[in-house]
Enzyme design. Structure first.
Site, PDB file in Angstrom:
ATOM      1  CG  ASP A   1      -2.062   1.001   1.078  1.00  0.00           C
ATOM      2  OD1 ASP A   1      -3.219   0.560   0.907  1.00  0.00           O
ATOM      3  OD2 ASP A   1      -1.791   2.231   1.136  1.00  0.00           O
ATOM      4  CB  ILE A   2       0.787   4.279  -2.120  1.00  0.00           C
ATOM      5  CG1 ILE A   2       1.881   5.156  -2.674  1.00  0.00           C
ATOM      6  CG2 ILE A   2      -0.468   5.056  -1.811  1.00  0.00           C
ATOM      7  CD1 ILE A   2       1.579   5.695  -4.069  1.00  0.00           C
TER       8      ILE A   2
ATOM      9  CG  ASN B   1     -12.310  -0.585   3.436  1.00  0.00           C
ATOM     10  OD1 ASN B   1     -12.759  -0.963   4.511  1.00  0.00           O
ATOM     11  ND2 ASN B   1     -11.117  -0.035   3.320  1.00  0.00           N
TER      12      ASN B   1
ATOM     13  CD  GLU C   1      -9.711   6.257   0.262  1.00  0.00           C
ATOM     14  OE1 GLU C   1      -8.599   6.024  -0.239  1.00  0.00           O
ATOM     15  OE2 GLU C   1      -9.882   6.881   1.318  1.00  0.00           O
ATOM     16  CB  VAL C   2      -9.235   1.813  -5.359  1.00  0.00           C
ATOM     17  CG1 VAL C   2      -8.847   1.338  -6.760  1.00  0.00           C
ATOM     18  CG2 VAL C   2      -8.263   2.872  -4.855  1.00  0.00           C
TER      19      VAL C   2
ATOM     20  CG  HIS D   1      -8.643  -2.811  -2.623  1.00  0.00           C
ATOM     21  ND1 HIS D   1      -9.588  -2.199  -3.428  1.00  0.00           N
ATOM     22  CD2 HIS D   1      -8.559  -2.062  -1.501  1.00  0.00           C
ATOM     23  CE1 HIS D   1     -10.040  -1.118  -2.814  1.00  0.00           C
ATOM     24  NE2 HIS D   1      -9.444  -1.016  -1.636  1.00  0.00           N
TER      25      HIS D   1
ATOM     26  CG  HIS E   1      -6.770  -2.962   2.919  1.00  0.00           C
ATOM     27  ND1 HIS E   1      -6.046  -1.808   2.773  1.00  0.00           N
ATOM     28  CD2 HIS E   1      -7.981  -2.719   2.335  1.00  0.00           C
ATOM     29  CE1 HIS E   1      -6.761  -0.895   2.140  1.00  0.00           C
ATOM     30  NE2 HIS E   1      -7.958  -1.417   1.862  1.00  0.00           N
TER      31      HIS E   1
END
Ligand code: AMP
Length: 120
Positions: free
Chosen positions: A33-34, A91, A99-100, A104, A106
């Site tokens: 993760d960025i 999420n 958000e994306v 995904h 995590h």
């Protein structure tokens, strides 16, 4: 809602944007993760165009579903958190604060992670 092929994780999958890869196979890509929120914070995404867990479980093949979850556990192993424990989280949608719009998962670990969710 139709899958948006312009989302940032789709662009990572196409090689248009770099990522720090942790693991990759035919079904999944895992990368750091960025903005990490724990010493280990990796995102695991399916290679197919799925917006969320709802979409994925409705449309993906058994092999894609098994492949994604095997990749998640593989990432825990590769990042060294299997013995100490870790957390997976996805999420979904507005209340899930997604958000994306590409599914995904995590993977968090590397320190005690506290309670499951905040009070909001
Ligand atoms: P969410 O959709 O709320 O589950 O979170 C999206 C996650 O993607 C956040 O933790 C971001 O820090 C992360 N993120 C966004 N862009 C990138 C990127 N280019 N590379 C890696 N992680 C990213």
């Amino acid at each position: 809602m139709a899958y948006d092929p312009g989302n940032i994780f789709a662009r990572i999958l196409r090689g248009e944007i770099p990522c720090k890869t942790v693991y990759e196979d035919a079904f999944a890509l895992a990368f750091h993760d960025i903005h990490p929120q724990a010493p280990v914070h990796v995102l695991v995404i399916p290679k197919g165009p799925y917006e969320s867990m709802d979409d994925f479980t409705a449309r993906a093949s058994e092999a894609e579903i098994a492949g994604l979850f095997r990749a998640v556990a593989k990432v825990a192993d590769l990042t060294g958190v299997t013995a100490t424990g870790w957390r997976m989280l996805s999420n979904i949608g507005e209340h899930g604060h997604q958000e994306v719009p590409h599914l995904h998962i995590h993977v968090f670990g590397g320190r005690p992670l506290g309670r499951m969710i905040g009070k909001g």
